[in-house]
Design a protein around this motif. Sequence first.
Motif, PDB file in Angstrom:
ATOM      1  N   ASP A 284       0.861  -1.200   0.107  1.00  0.00           N
ATOM      2  CA  ASP A 284      -0.338  -0.268  -0.268  1.00  0.00           C
ATOM      3  C   ASP A 284       0.430   1.166   0.036  1.00  0.00           C
ATOM      4  OD1 ASP A 284      -2.739   1.123  -0.513  1.00  0.00           O
ATOM      5  OD2 ASP A 284      -2.582   1.696   1.372  1.00  0.00           O
ATOM      6  N   GLY A 285       1.818   1.281  -0.255  1.00  0.00           N
ATOM      7  CA  GLY A 285       2.931   2.367  -0.832  1.00  0.00           C
ATOM      8  C   GLY A 285       3.730   2.579   0.121  1.00  0.00           C
ATOM      9  N   LYS A 286       3.784   1.840   0.944  1.00  0.00           N
ATOM     10  CA  LYS A 286       4.622   2.049   2.392  1.00  0.00           C
ATOM     11  C   LYS A 286       5.967   1.810   1.316  1.00  0.00           C
ATOM     12  CE  LYS A 286       0.450   1.704   6.111  1.00  0.00           C
ATOM     13  NZ  LYS A 286       0.461   0.834   6.758  1.00  0.00           N
ATOM     14  N   GLY A 287       7.483   1.639   2.311  1.00  0.00           N
ATOM     15  CA  GLY A 287       8.428   1.336   1.800  1.00  0.00           C
ATOM     16  C   GLY A 287       9.195   0.713   3.616  1.00  0.00           C
ATOM     17  N   GLY A 288      10.404   1.064   4.033  1.00  0.00           N
ATOM     18  CA  GLY A 288      10.922  -0.017   5.105  1.00  0.00           C
ATOM     19  C   GLY A 288      10.374  -0.929   5.495  1.00  0.00           C
ATOM     20  N   GLU A 289      10.339  -1.494   6.027  1.00  0.00           N
ATOM     21  CA  GLU A 289      10.239  -3.120   6.201  1.00  0.00           C
ATOM     22  C   GLU A 289       9.305  -3.681   5.769  1.00  0.00           C
ATOM     23  OE1 GLU A 289      11.361  -5.846  10.235  1.00  0.00           O
ATOM     24  OE2 GLU A 289      11.089  -3.898  10.619  1.00  0.00           O
ATOM     25  N   ASP A 290       7.527  -2.581   5.506  1.00  0.00           N
ATOM     26  CA  ASP A 290       6.618  -3.275   4.854  1.00  0.00           C
ATOM     27  C   ASP A 290       6.620  -3.945   3.681  1.00  0.00           C
ATOM     28  OD1 ASP A 290       4.646  -3.022   6.714  1.00  0.00           O
ATOM     29  OD2 ASP A 290       4.986  -0.676   6.517  1.00  0.00           O
ATOM     30  N   LEU A 291       7.589  -2.583   2.628  1.00  0.00           N
ATOM     31  CA  LEU A 291       8.344  -2.802   1.845  1.00  0.00           C
ATOM     32  C   LEU A 291       8.658  -4.298   1.057  1.00  0.00           C
ATOM     33  CD1 LEU A 291       8.123  -2.481  -1.462  1.00  0.00           C
ATOM     34  CD2 LEU A 291       9.725  -0.653  -1.024  1.00  0.00           C
ATOM     35  N   ALA A 292       9.746  -4.105   2.009  1.00  0.00           N
ATOM     36  CA  ALA A 292      10.664  -5.609   1.950  1.00  0.00           C
ATOM     37  C   ALA A 292       9.790  -7.028   2.057  1.00  0.00           C
ATOM     38  CB  ALA A 292      11.812  -5.643   3.553  1.00  0.00           C
ATOM     39  N   ASP A 293       8.877  -7.062   3.041  1.00  0.00           N
ATOM     40  CA  ASP A 293       7.834  -7.877   3.195  1.00  0.00           C
ATOM     41  C   ASP A 293       7.275  -8.390   2.502  1.00  0.00           C
ATOM     42  OD1 ASP A 293       9.237  -8.496   5.917  1.00  0.00           O
ATOM     43  OD2 ASP A 293       7.331  -7.474   6.770  1.00  0.00           O
ATOM     44  N   ALA A 294       7.063  -7.710   1.329  1.00  0.00           N
ATOM     45  CA  ALA A 294       5.251  -7.524   0.578  1.00  0.00           C
ATOM     46  C   ALA A 294       5.985  -7.915  -0.402  1.00  0.00           C
ATOM     47  CB  ALA A 294       5.155  -6.138   0.404  1.00  0.00           C
ATOM     48  N   MET A 295       7.477  -7.541  -0.838  1.00  0.00           N
ATOM     49  CA  MET A 295       8.276  -8.136  -2.145  1.00  0.00           C
ATOM     50  C   MET A 295       8.505  -9.550  -1.585  1.00  0.00           C
ATOM     51  SD  MET A 295      11.324  -4.937  -2.141  1.00  0.00           S
ATOM     52  CE  MET A 295      12.197  -5.768  -3.422  1.00  0.00           C
ATOM     53  N   ILE A 296       8.915  -9.709  -0.982  1.00  0.00           N
ATOM     54  CA  ILE A 296       9.488 -11.198  -0.599  1.00  0.00           C
ATOM     55  C   ILE A 296       8.082 -12.502  -0.768  1.00  0.00           C
ATOM     56  CG2 ILE A 296       9.484 -13.110   1.716  1.00  0.00           C
ATOM     57  CD1 ILE A 296      10.956 -11.404   3.147  1.00  0.00           C
ATOM     58  N   LYS A 297       6.581 -11.858  -0.347  1.00  0.00           N
ATOM     59  CA  LYS A 297       5.405 -12.000  -0.740  1.00  0.00           C
ATOM     60  C   LYS A 297       5.655 -12.606  -2.508  1.00  0.00           C
ATOM     61  CE  LYS A 297       3.457 -13.074   3.885  1.00  0.00           C
ATOM     62  NZ  LYS A 297       2.761 -14.268   4.190  1.00  0.00           N
ATOM     63  N   VAL A 298       5.391 -11.124  -3.038  1.00  0.00           N
ATOM     64  CA  VAL A 298       5.566 -10.862  -4.481  1.00  0.00           C
ATOM     65  C   VAL A 298       6.207 -12.132  -5.181  1.00  0.00           C
ATOM     66  CG1 VAL A 298       6.359  -9.426  -6.251  1.00  0.00           C
ATOM     67  CG2 VAL A 298       4.770  -8.663  -4.375  1.00  0.00           C
ATOM     68  N   VAL A 299       7.463 -12.141  -4.738  1.00  0.00           N
ATOM     69  CA  VAL A 299       8.481 -13.467  -5.001  1.00  0.00           C
ATOM     70  C   VAL A 299       7.953 -14.101  -4.933  1.00  0.00           C
ATOM     71  CG1 VAL A 299      10.322 -11.130  -5.704  1.00  0.00           C
ATOM     72  CG2 VAL A 299      10.307 -13.257  -3.491  1.00  0.00           C
ATOM     73  N   SER A 300       7.118 -14.828  -4.053  1.00  0.00           N
ATOM     74  CA  SER A 300       6.872 -16.564  -3.209  1.00  0.00           C
ATOM     75  C   SER A 300       5.596 -16.453  -3.703  1.00  0.00           C
ATOM     76  CB  SER A 300       6.713 -16.710  -1.592  1.00  0.00           C
ATOM     77  OG  SER A 300       8.053 -15.962  -1.514  1.00  0.00           O
ATOM     78  N   GLY A 301       4.701 -15.015  -4.850  1.00  0.00           N
ATOM     79  CA  GLY A 301       3.271 -15.885  -4.921  1.00  0.00           C
ATOM     80  C   GLY A 301       3.357 -17.407  -6.704  1.00  0.00           C
ATOM     81  N   ARG A 302       2.645 -18.148  -6.272  1.00  0.00           N
ATOM     82  CA  ARG A 302       2.322 -19.362  -7.214  1.00  0.00           C
ATOM     83  C   ARG A 302       0.827 -19.414  -8.244  1.00  0.00           C
ATOM     84  NH1 ARG A 302       6.871 -17.856  -7.878  1.00  0.00           N
ATOM     85  NH2 ARG A 302       8.672 -19.288  -6.980  1.00  0.00           N
ATOM     86  N   GLY A 303       0.417 -18.290  -7.758  1.00  0.00           N
ATOM     87  CA  GLY A 303      -0.832 -18.033  -8.690  1.00  0.00           C
ATOM     88  C   GLY A 303      -0.895 -17.507 -10.104  1.00  0.00           C
ATOM     89  N   GLU A 304      -1.597 -17.383 -10.663  1.00  0.00           N
ATOM     90  CA  GLU A 304      -1.982 -16.592 -12.086  1.00  0.00           C
ATOM     91  C   GLU A 304      -0.458 -16.006 -12.593  1.00  0.00           C
ATOM     92  OE1 GLU A 304      -4.930 -13.982 -15.512  1.00  0.00           O
ATOM     93  OE2 GLU A 304      -5.366 -14.420 -13.298  1.00  0.00           O
ATOM     94  N   LYS A 305      -0.477 -16.340 -13.655  1.00  0.00           N
ATOM     95  CA  LYS A 305       1.258 -16.319 -14.308  1.00  0.00           C
ATOM     96  C   LYS A 305       0.272 -15.060 -14.910  1.00  0.00           C
ATOM     97  CE  LYS A 305       3.230 -20.538 -14.563  1.00  0.00           C
ATOM     98  NZ  LYS A 305       4.555 -20.042 -13.636  1.00  0.00           N
ATOM     99  N   THR A 306       1.953 -14.256 -14.340  1.00  0.00           N
ATOM    100  CA  THR A 306       2.196 -12.586 -15.775  1.00  0.00           C
ATOM    101  C   THR A 306       3.451 -12.709 -16.113  1.00  0.00           C
ATOM    102  OG1 THR A 306       2.095 -11.889 -13.836  1.00  0.00           O
ATOM    103  CG2 THR A 306       0.448 -11.680 -13.637  1.00  0.00           C
ATOM    104  N   ILE A 307       3.148 -11.557 -16.556  1.00  0.00           N
ATOM    105  CA  ILE A 307       4.452 -11.688 -17.748  1.00  0.00           C
ATOM    106  C   ILE A 307       4.955  -9.786 -17.542  1.00  0.00           C
ATOM    107  CG2 ILE A 307       3.658 -12.850 -19.842  1.00  0.00           C
ATOM    108  CD1 ILE A 307       2.697 -11.350 -21.617  1.00  0.00           C
TER     109      ILE A 307
END
Length: 663
Positions: A284-307
Amino acid sequence: MSSENSTGSGWQNSLTWAQENIDAAGGINGKNIEFVYADLGKEDAKAAAQRLLDDPSIVAVIGPDSSSIMFNIAPDFIKKKKVLISPAATSADIFRAFAGKKFIWRTVESDIAQMRSLLLTASQKNFHTAALIVSDDSYGATFFDWFGFFTTELSIKPTGIVRYDQSKTSCEDSMVEALLGNPEVLFAAPSDFNTAICMIKYMKKLRGNTKLLFTDGGVINSIPATLGADAENIEGIGLTFDPLSGFGYAYIKKFGIDPFSDYAYAANLYDAVLLIAYGLQRSDGKGGEDLADAMIKVVSGRGEKTIWDADGVRETLTLLQKGEEPDITGATGPLDFDSQKQTDVTSSTYCLWKIIGHQYICQEFIYSGYNKAGTISSDLSIFNTIASQGKKQDLSSTGTVFNPPAKTGLWAIILSTSTDWDNYRHQADALAVYSRLKKNGLTDDKIILMINDDLANNQLNPKPGEIYNSVGGPNLYQNVEVDYNPINLAPQDLYDILSGKSSDYLSKVLKSKESDNILFFIVGHGEANGADFNQSILDPQDFTETLNTMYDNKMYRRMFIEVETCFGGIMGENLNAPGVILFAGANPWENSLADNYSHELDAWLTDKFAYSMVTMMESKPDMSLNELYEKLYLQVNGSHVSVFNNQAFGDLKAINLREFITP
């Protein structure tokens, strides 16, 4: 980033293109991305990093493209809890030091993958011998560290490993040294334009049969223009986009130039922008630890494939806004990161290039995820590669029968041959062994400790009087009795100490007898011709002769030698003394890798083999030496733990570690 990058201005193209696609998709919750630039060609890197860290409006930083700069500024970003993501810093040390520190990311694999891809290419072309010449800096270090490991795995015989001196105006002396063994292929990893030019000119002049293959250090746009016809047909490897992604064709259509020729890391930089944008959408636009944790979630996603393209960016941002977890693919391919510690992607695409018509032309694409040498899980960073089962030694044969008398005592010789803060890990390793033996009840009169002893009260030590081999571990510098400083000794002095020959300045020497076991631990730097010792070399043949003299003089029952140096196996190749076994953290052509980096001390605290060995001493002292080898072989990455002289030692399954670590 630097405006002085030698491979072109494609980094600006990638940034603006990614920005356009994100903004066209509605931005991050309706807000557009804005870039603030720091030109490291004009501004000090440390000062620039601090300026960006202090600016609360900046939620993440992309760059730098230099591994040494990345390594130096990463601790500041971890402390400040701000995301730093590099598209081009490829040193293996980045992952080794900062893996699991969720604020440090790369959209590029380390050069371990490039070294492996080069050697796999050589293997596929039926080259059986190879040599390596690299710059003596952070760029060359990864190639230097992993060349021996992968040649072992691929059964390619190494003929030479040379680090050239960048301060010299000519590369010719180093090239002569690298070619001494007449290799079929010479891998060259130059870190500057002039050296690359020198290497090409020398090989053209030589007109030999050795094939020259460059790393991406040979991808410099001004080389073809400078050398003209002499640059034609020069070959090498370099990082590029995934050809199946369509990024290359779209880039040419948009900018009128191949991204590989424009900026080798164009796709990686594009993906870095996407990853931050996707993280911000989830946080939700937050940096710091929120962003780092969100990036971990993003790269762990295994749902619908996007390009990666405009439509794919729009779809990904929409799915993330809905709370879904798409499986994202970037311009470089699937954005799959190390499943345990993130930081690094797990695959890359390389281009086997050739200079044709003054241009770098990609002849073949090499996908690192499909190419294996060693043992590595597909969901882990290539840094975690360990030796394969097929290269493990068979130690089941006991060879010559050796029946020593019953054990009545134990002696230990602990030798760290290096000095200075940069080599902190070596003395820490020595003190870890010393501390374990003391805790087990071995007294100082039976230990000969040889260290420089310049760490505890070093002006660089923020913890005066303390030395550690792990972050948060116990202080190893307690009640330490140092017997010798190796800087005051010559190799012959060491041999005299081992042989029990005292003198006016060798007051403490080995006084062991036929019923005593001996533990001999050696740690420091090593060369292809022996272990370093006070600006000299411990010659393997002299070492072997000393051990034979000890046997003839009945100075030991059994002796266990542990060698923690680069090329450490060279010390055991000629070993033949009965009752002596040598474990080396690396074979005669490999480096031994440092481990446990401390940001506070700015030092590597230990070496992987030594740390694993001490851990076994503490946790499983009753394991057999055979089991010890099995465990170490699978724990130490980047080298092949090797055993020497087992045929003259006895049954390793019947002899346990405790014999050599308790009185």
